[in-house]
Motif scaffolding. Structure first.
Motif, PDB file in Angstrom:
ATOM      1  N   TYR A  59       0.843  -1.204   0.000  1.00  0.00           N
ATOM      2  CA  TYR A  59       0.000   0.000   0.000  1.00  0.00           C
ATOM      3  C   TYR A  59       0.876   1.252   0.000  1.00  0.00           C
ATOM      4  O   TYR A  59       0.925   1.988   0.988  1.00  0.00           O
ATOM      5  CB  TYR A  59      -0.916   0.011   1.231  1.00  0.00           C
ATOM      6  CG  TYR A  59      -1.751  -1.231   1.397  1.00  0.00           C
ATOM      7  CD1 TYR A  59      -2.831  -1.472   0.561  1.00  0.00           C
ATOM      8  CD2 TYR A  59      -1.456  -2.170   2.382  1.00  0.00           C
ATOM      9  CE1 TYR A  59      -3.605  -2.609   0.704  1.00  0.00           C
ATOM     10  CE2 TYR A  59      -2.219  -3.313   2.533  1.00  0.00           C
ATOM     11  CZ  TYR A  59      -3.300  -3.522   1.697  1.00  0.00           C
ATOM     12  OH  TYR A  59      -4.052  -4.659   1.845  1.00  0.00           O
ATOM     13  N   CYS A  62      -0.879   4.544   1.006  1.00  0.00           N
ATOM     14  CA  CYS A  62      -1.760   4.481   2.174  1.00  0.00           C
ATOM     15  C   CYS A  62      -1.061   5.120   3.374  1.00  0.00           C
ATOM     16  O   CYS A  62      -0.061   4.607   3.866  1.00  0.00           O
ATOM     17  CB  CYS A  62      -2.114   3.019   2.475  1.00  0.00           C
ATOM     18  SG  CYS A  62      -3.219   2.808   3.886  1.00  0.00           S
ATOM     19  N   CYS A  85      -5.628   2.300   0.316  1.00  0.00           N
ATOM     20  CA  CYS A  85      -5.426   1.340   1.406  1.00  0.00           C
ATOM     21  C   CYS A  85      -6.138   0.017   1.134  1.00  0.00           C
ATOM     22  O   CYS A  85      -6.322  -0.794   2.047  1.00  0.00           O
ATOM     23  CB  CYS A  85      -5.910   1.944   2.720  1.00  0.00           C
ATOM     24  SG  CYS A  85      -4.938   3.376   3.261  1.00  0.00           S
TER      25      CYS A  85
END
Length: 128
Positions: A59, A62, A85
């Motif tokens: 990710y 994220c 995410c």
């Protein structure tokens, strides 16, 4: 962990050599096996002593306070329930309804539970 205090009486010398520029509240959280967010997940802190490397690869965009909440089996809203995410690491994805996930407050167990919740869950994306 300051020069004036002798780097915590010498207790922080090894840490400071390993992670120069890493300024966190609790140095014991670095490399403790759990990816911490914020100041811990930085290059200066070695991506939390290596704990966040896998998370960052999976990710990369994220940015959340508690990366360990991603994919923990519970749908967390806000910054966690975003495309960056992975919709909270898949926790906010409803099986059979891949586009039903990005509204607040959202809990996947409410979709198809026999109650018409209305609002944004009463959409084609969520199977009405």
């Amino acid at each position: 962990n300051t020069e004036a205090c002798g780097w915590d009486g010498g207790d922080c010398i090894e840490f400071n050599e390993k992670y120069p520029g890493c300024d966190v509240y609790s140095t014991s959280n670095i490399g403790d096996g759990e990816c911490g967010g914020g100041d811990y997940n930085t290059q200066e802190c070695g991506w939390d002593g290596g704990d966040c490397i896998e998370f960052n690869e999976k990710y990369p965009e994220c940015d959340v306070d508690s990366p360990s909440n991603i994919g923990d089996g519970e749908c967390d809203v806000g910054d966690y329930n975003t495309e960056a995410c992975g919709w909270d690491g898949g926790d906010c994805v409803v099986e059979g309804y891949p586009d039903c996930h990005d509204f607040f407050p959202f809990q996947p167990n409410q979709v198809g539970d026999g109650t018409c919740d209305g609002g944004e869950s009463n959409t084609e994306a969520c199977g009405w």
